[in-house]
Design a protein around this motif. Structure first.
Motif, mmCIF file in Angstrom:
data_model
loop_
_atom_site.group_PDB
_atom_site.id
_atom_site.type_symbol
_atom_site.label_atom_id
_atom_site.label_comp_id
_atom_site.label_asym_id
_atom_site.label_seq_id
_atom_site.Cartn_x
_atom_site.Cartn_y
_atom_site.Cartn_z
ATOM 1 N N LEU A 146 0.750 -1.138 -0.040
ATOM 2 C CA LEU A 146 -0.093 -0.018 0.042
ATOM 3 C C LEU A 146 0.860 1.291 -0.123
ATOM 4 O O LEU A 146 0.485 2.466 -0.674
ATOM 5 N N LYS A 147 2.091 1.234 0.740
ATOM 6 C CA LYS A 147 3.092 2.343 0.626
ATOM 7 C C LYS A 147 3.236 2.617 -0.725
ATOM 8 O O LYS A 147 3.299 3.763 -1.067
ATOM 9 N N LYS A 148 3.688 1.589 -1.517
ATOM 10 C CA LYS A 148 4.345 2.002 -2.708
ATOM 11 C C LYS A 148 2.921 2.693 -3.764
ATOM 12 O O LYS A 148 3.128 3.457 -4.266
ATOM 13 N N GLU A 149 1.859 2.007 -3.766
ATOM 14 C CA GLU A 149 0.464 2.526 -4.203
ATOM 15 C C GLU A 149 0.492 3.953 -3.772
ATOM 16 O O GLU A 149 0.012 4.960 -4.625
ATOM 17 N N ALA A 150 0.559 4.388 -2.531
ATOM 18 C CA ALA A 150 0.175 5.816 -2.062
ATOM 19 C C ALA A 150 1.386 6.459 -2.584
ATOM 20 O O ALA A 150 0.917 7.664 -3.135
ATOM 21 N N ASP A 151 2.544 6.367 -2.690
ATOM 22 C CA ASP A 151 3.634 7.071 -3.373
ATOM 23 C C ASP A 151 3.398 7.350 -4.727
ATOM 24 O O ASP A 151 3.499 8.700 -5.093
ATOM 25 N N GLN A 152 3.035 6.712 -5.336
ATOM 26 C CA GLN A 152 2.554 6.720 -7.097
ATOM 27 C C GLN A 152 1.153 7.636 -7.018
ATOM 28 O O GLN A 152 1.254 8.434 -7.688
ATOM 29 N N LEU A 153 0.297 7.445 -6.146
ATOM 30 C CA LEU A 153 -0.963 8.200 -6.313
ATOM 31 C C LEU A 153 -0.553 9.432 -5.978
ATOM 32 O O LEU A 153 -0.943 10.633 -6.672
ATOM 33 N N MET A 154 0.241 10.004 -4.964
ATOM 34 C CA MET A 154 0.323 11.149 -4.387
ATOM 35 C C MET A 154 1.219 12.000 -5.364
ATOM 36 O O MET A 154 1.277 13.252 -5.257
ATOM 37 N N ALA A 201 -7.051 8.314 0.963
ATOM 38 C CA ALA A 201 -7.951 7.928 2.060
ATOM 39 C C ALA A 201 -8.963 7.093 1.799
ATOM 40 O O ALA A 201 -9.279 6.217 2.621
ATOM 41 N N ILE A 202 -9.679 7.093 0.494
ATOM 42 C CA ILE A 202 -10.849 6.462 -0.063
ATOM 43 C C ILE A 202 -10.200 5.011 -0.128
ATOM 44 O O ILE A 202 -10.840 3.967 0.593
ATOM 45 N N ILE A 203 -9.152 4.665 -0.517
ATOM 46 C CA ILE A 203 -8.438 3.500 -0.845
ATOM 47 C C ILE A 203 -8.000 2.763 0.348
ATOM 48 O O ILE A 203 -8.185 1.792 0.822
ATOM 49 N N VAL A 204 -7.379 3.810 1.492
ATOM 50 C CA VAL A 204 -6.933 3.126 2.646
ATOM 51 C C VAL A 204 -8.334 2.685 3.485
ATOM 52 O O VAL A 204 -8.332 1.550 3.898
ATOM 53 N N ALA A 205 -9.428 3.590 3.474
ATOM 54 C CA ALA A 205 -10.706 2.767 4.315
ATOM 55 C C ALA A 205 -11.349 1.866 3.606
ATOM 56 O O ALA A 205 -11.673 0.725 4.306
#
Length: 193
Positions: free
Chosen positions: A1-9, A69-73
């Motif tokens: 999820l961290k890698k996905e978060a970094d890409q998304l941001m 935040a939506i993906i995390v939820a």
């Protein structure tokens, strides 16, 4: 999820705080304040803190942060997809309620690109076709490529919005084209009987 978060941001674009607060209200309704705290904790762990209580409805915030935040939820609460969140978002959205109350469907559809821009400054939302007699609408959601999970969110959102305007017991929606599957844009077909 961290890698996905970094890409998304890394993706540019903004949304109004009211849209982020819609997520907060949905989570609170389903899981209470503890659910909101869980999302905030996970966002901080990922390196992208989010304090829902500091979000101001009329201010602009990163759309990527909102989508993360939506993906995390979704991940935290084990949602199968984001359709239910999208479908229920208009219930919690002040902006959606305002436009639903005051505009008839043809005028709402005509104003849709401007309405979209009031809440999100990236991508466009257009009505490609509208035929009241044949009972269908084709929406084009262009230049919006944040996360493939958001497609189901928008299916739910657009379906609920259609239900507010169209008096029918059977309304369906289908994403016929998708940027994540090689399409030039997201295309949604809304039909009713």
């Amino acid at each position: 999820l961290k890698k996905e978060a970094d890409q998304l941001m890394k993706i540019k674009g903004n949304t109004k705080g009211s849209e982020i607060l819609t997520l907060k209200k949905y989570i609170e309704a389903k899981y209470g304040k503890e659910g909101v705290k869980k999302v905030e904790k996970k966002m901080a762990e990922l390196g992208y803190p989010l304090d829902f209580d500091k979000i101001k409805p009329a201010h602009w915030y990163s759309e990527a942060h909102n989508d993360l935040a939506i993906i995390v939820a979704k991940d935290l609460f084990g949602w199968p997809d984001l359709f239910d969140l999208g479908y229920n978002s208009p219930i919690f959205s002040f902006g959606a309620k305002v436009f639903i109350k005051f505009l008839p469907l043809p005028l709402f559809l005509k104003e849709l690109p401007k309405i979209w821009r009031k809440f999100v400054d990236v991508g466009t939302l257009e009505v490609a076709e509208f035929d009241e007699k044949k009972k269908y609408i084709v929406l084009w959601h262009k230049d919006y490529k944040f996360h493939p999970e958001m497609c189901r969110y928008f299916e739910g959102f657009f379906l609920r919005m259609a239900e507010y305007f169209i008096k029918s017991k059977k309304i369906t929606i289908e994403e016929r084209k998708c940027i994540f599957k090689g399409g030039p844009y997201h295309e949604y077909l809304v039909k009713w009987e």
